[in-house]
Design a protein around this motif. Structure first.
Motif, PDB file in Angstrom:
ATOM      1  N   THR A  68      84.285  26.169  -1.019  1.00 38.44           N
ATOM      2  CA  THR A  68      83.297  25.721  -1.998  1.00 38.44           C
ATOM      3  C   THR A  68      83.843  25.916  -3.402  1.00 38.44           C
ATOM      4  O   THR A  68      84.725  26.743  -3.621  1.00 38.44           O
ATOM      5  N   ALA A  69      83.305  25.151  -4.344  1.00 45.40           N
ATOM      6  CA  ALA A  69      83.660  25.299  -5.758  1.00 45.40           C
ATOM      7  C   ALA A  69      82.456  24.900  -6.602  1.00 45.40           C
ATOM      8  O   ALA A  69      81.665  24.049  -6.204  1.00 45.40           O
ATOM      9  N   ASP A  70      82.326  25.533  -7.753  1.00 40.14           N
ATOM     10  CA  ASP A  70      81.242  25.228  -8.687  1.00 40.14           C
ATOM     11  C   ASP A  70      81.836  24.712  -9.986  1.00 40.14           C
ATOM     12  O   ASP A  70      82.635  25.395 -10.619  1.00 40.14           O
ATOM     13  N   PHE A  71      81.463  23.497 -10.375  1.00 41.98           N
ATOM     14  CA  PHE A  71      81.927  22.897 -11.616  1.00 41.98           C
ATOM     15  C   PHE A  71      80.799  22.780 -12.639  1.00 41.98           C
ATOM     16  O   PHE A  71      80.916  22.046 -13.612  1.00 41.98           O
ATOM     17  N   THR A  72      79.691  23.511 -12.418  1.00 47.80           N
ATOM     18  CA  THR A  72      78.514  23.390 -13.279  1.00 47.80           C
ATOM     19  C   THR A  72      78.230  24.636 -14.103  1.00 47.80           C
ATOM     20  O   THR A  72      77.329  24.628 -14.912  1.00 47.80           O
ATOM     21  N   ARG A  73      78.954  25.702 -13.861  1.00 42.99           N
ATOM     22  CA  ARG A  73      78.699  26.999 -14.511  1.00 42.99           C
ATOM     23  C   ARG A  73      77.318  27.549 -14.170  1.00 42.99           C
ATOM     24  O   ARG A  73      76.687  28.240 -14.964  1.00 42.99           O
ATOM     25  N   SER A  74      76.841  27.238 -12.969  1.00 42.84           N
ATOM     26  CA  SER A  74      75.541  27.717 -12.512  1.00 42.84           C
ATOM     27  C   SER A  74      75.595  29.214 -12.242  1.00 42.84           C
ATOM     28  O   SER A  74      76.601  29.727 -11.757  1.00 42.84           O
ATOM     29  N   LEU A  75      74.505  29.905 -12.548  1.00 43.46           N
ATOM     30  CA  LEU A  75      74.416  31.325 -12.217  1.00 43.46           C
ATOM     31  C   LEU A  75      74.447  31.536 -10.697  1.00 43.46           C
ATOM     32  O   LEU A  75      74.811  32.603 -10.221  1.00 43.46           O
ATOM     33  N   ALA A  76      74.066  30.505  -9.943  1.00 42.45           N
ATOM     34  CA  ALA A  76      74.084  30.589  -8.482  1.00 42.45           C
ATOM     35  C   ALA A  76      75.470  30.293  -7.910  1.00 42.45           C
ATOM     36  O   ALA A  76      75.670  30.389  -6.714  1.00 42.45           O
ATOM     37  N   GLY A  77      76.420  29.944  -8.773  1.00 45.81           N
ATOM     38  CA  GLY A  77      77.749  29.588  -8.284  1.00 45.81           C
ATOM     39  C   GLY A  77      77.670  28.336  -7.431  1.00 45.81           C
ATOM     40  O   GLY A  77      76.878  27.435  -7.716  1.00 45.81           O
ATOM     41  N   PRO A  78      78.455  28.244  -6.354  1.00 41.54           N
ATOM     42  CA  PRO A  78      78.460  27.036  -5.528  1.00 41.54           C
ATOM     43  C   PRO A  78      77.269  26.919  -4.576  1.00 41.54           C
ATOM     44  O   PRO A  78      77.128  25.933  -3.868  1.00 41.54           O
ATOM     45  N   ARG A  79      76.391  27.930  -4.575  1.00 39.61           N
ATOM     46  CA  ARG A  79      75.228  27.914  -3.680  1.00 39.61           C
ATOM     47  C   ARG A  79      74.230  26.842  -4.094  1.00 39.61           C
ATOM     48  O   ARG A  79      73.944  26.647  -5.273  1.00 39.61           O
ATOM     49  N   ASP A  80      73.683  26.150  -3.126  1.00 37.23           N
ATOM     50  CA  ASP A  80      72.739  25.054  -3.344  1.00 37.23           C
ATOM     51  C   ASP A  80      71.334  25.606  -3.555  1.00 37.23           C
ATOM     52  O   ASP A  80      70.729  26.152  -2.639  1.00 37.23           O
ATOM     53  N   LYS A  81      70.805  25.467  -4.756  1.00 41.64           N
ATOM     54  CA  LYS A  81      69.447  25.925  -5.064  1.00 41.64           C
ATOM     55  C   LYS A  81      68.414  24.825  -4.823  1.00 41.64           C
ATOM     56  O   LYS A  81      67.238  25.098  -4.719  1.00 41.64           O
ATOM     57  N   LEU A  82      68.858  23.567  -4.739  1.00 40.13           N
ATOM     58  CA  LEU A  82      67.948  22.435  -4.603  1.00 40.13           C
ATOM     59  C   LEU A  82      67.797  21.983  -3.157  1.00 40.13           C
ATOM     60  O   LEU A  82      66.729  21.570  -2.729  1.00 40.13           O
ATOM     61  N   GLY A  83      68.876  22.041  -2.376  1.00 41.05           N
ATOM     62  CA  GLY A  83      68.826  21.648  -0.974  1.00 41.05           C
ATOM     63  C   GLY A  83      69.469  20.314  -0.656  1.00 41.05           C
ATOM     64  O   GLY A  83      69.799  20.040   0.491  1.00 41.05           O
ATOM     65  N   HIS A  84      69.663  19.466  -1.658  1.00 40.81           N
ATOM     66  CA  HIS A  84      70.199  18.134  -1.396  1.00 40.81           C
ATOM     67  C   HIS A  84      71.648  18.178  -0.918  1.00 40.81           C
ATOM     68  O   HIS A  84      72.025  17.480   0.023  1.00 40.81           O
ATOM     69  N   GLY A  85      72.472  18.992  -1.543  1.00 36.79           N
ATOM     70  CA  GLY A  85      73.868  19.101  -1.127  1.00 36.79           C
ATOM     71  C   GLY A  85      73.995  19.639   0.289  1.00 36.79           C
ATOM     72  O   GLY A  85      74.838  19.185   1.070  1.00 36.79           O
ATOM     73  N   THR A  86      73.153  20.594   0.639  1.00 34.36           N
ATOM     74  CA  THR A  86      73.154  21.145   1.992  1.00 34.36           C
ATOM     75  C   THR A  86      72.754  20.077   2.995  1.00 34.36           C
ATOM     76  O   THR A  86      73.340  19.956   4.068  1.00 34.36           O
ATOM     77  N   TRP A  87      71.758  19.269   2.648  1.00 29.86           N
ATOM     78  CA  TRP A  87      71.348  18.174   3.525  1.00 29.86           C
ATOM     79  C   TRP A  87      72.499  17.201   3.737  1.00 29.86           C
ATOM     80  O   TRP A  87      72.759  16.775   4.872  1.00 29.86           O
ATOM     81  N   CYS A  88      73.202  16.837   2.670  1.00 30.70           N
ATOM     82  CA  CYS A  88      74.332  15.906   2.793  1.00 30.70           C
ATOM     83  C   CYS A  88      75.436  16.495   3.668  1.00 30.70           C
ATOM     84  O   CYS A  88      75.988  15.810   4.533  1.00 30.70           O
ATOM     85  N   CYS A  89      75.761  17.762   3.459  1.00 29.51           N
ATOM     86  CA  CYS A  89      76.772  18.437   4.291  1.00 29.51           C
ATOM     87  C   CYS A  89      76.330  18.438   5.751  1.00 29.51           C
ATOM     88  O   CYS A  89      77.137  18.209   6.658  1.00 29.51           O
ATOM     89  N   GLY A  90      75.048  18.671   5.987  1.00 26.69           N
ATOM     90  CA  GLY A  90      74.523  18.691   7.343  1.00 26.69           C
ATOM     91  C   GLY A  90      74.547  17.329   8.004  1.00 26.69           C
ATOM     92  O   GLY A  90      74.837  17.217   9.197  1.00 26.69           O
ATOM     93  N   ALA A  91      74.244  16.276   7.249  1.00 25.29           N
ATOM     94  CA  ALA A  91      74.285  14.935   7.815  1.00 25.29           C
ATOM     95  C   ALA A  91      75.677  14.623   8.353  1.00 25.29           C
ATOM     96  O   ALA A  91      75.830  13.935   9.357  1.00 25.29           O
ATOM     97  N   ILE A  92      76.682  15.191   7.715  1.00 19.61           N
ATOM     98  CA  ILE A  92      78.057  14.981   8.157  1.00 19.61           C
ATOM     99  C   ILE A  92      78.440  15.956   9.261  1.00 19.61           C
ATOM    100  O   ILE A  92      78.930  15.555  10.317  1.00 19.61           O
TER     101      ILE A  92
END
Length: 125
Positions: A68-92
């Motif tokens: 994983t990598a974070d390019f947003t400087r989020s305090l959560a780092g690469p962790r998904d706080k919204l859920g959409h990225g996790t859903w996309c990863c899961g679909a694959i």
């Protein structure tokens, strides 16, 4: 006059997630995935998902997340706080055979998750 409904003050309601015993997503039929599984299920394939990150501890993605990598400087780092990225990863790459909720279209592939959208799901170029 419409009826008025009231919930008793002592009623405790909590959300519960129940697995559907690896129900195939609608996309399996739409994309013709099951006949393709006779040839491959994504073995040796690495997919990069550019989205809101990924929940690395998601039970259906165990063994699927390569890095994983974070390019947003989020305090959560690469962790998904919204859920959409996790859903996309899961679909694959949702793993099958673990009695969780689903299976990905390339369920033996691995994922590189790059968080390029912020925790609210927005971003810029």
């Amino acid at each position: 006059m419409e009826p008025i409904y009231r919930i008793p003050d002592d009623l405790l309601a909590e959300p519960v997630t129940v697995a559907l015993s690896e129900t195939p997503d609608w996309s399996h039929e739409f994309l013709g995935i099951d006949p393709l599984w006779e040839k491959t299920r994504g073995e040796g394939i690495i997919c990069c998902v550019l989205d809101t990150g990924v929940a690395e501890t998601h039970p259906d993605l165990q063994g699927a997340i390569l890095d994983t990598a974070d390019f947003t400087r989020s305090l959560a780092g690469p962790r998904d706080k919204l859920g959409h990225g996790t859903w996309c990863c899961g679909a694959i790459a949702m793993r099958s055979g673990n009695d969780q909720g689903g299976r990905g279209i390339a369920n033996l592939s691995q994922i590189l998750s790059a968080k390029v959208l912020g925790d609210s799901g927005s971003g810029n170029d």
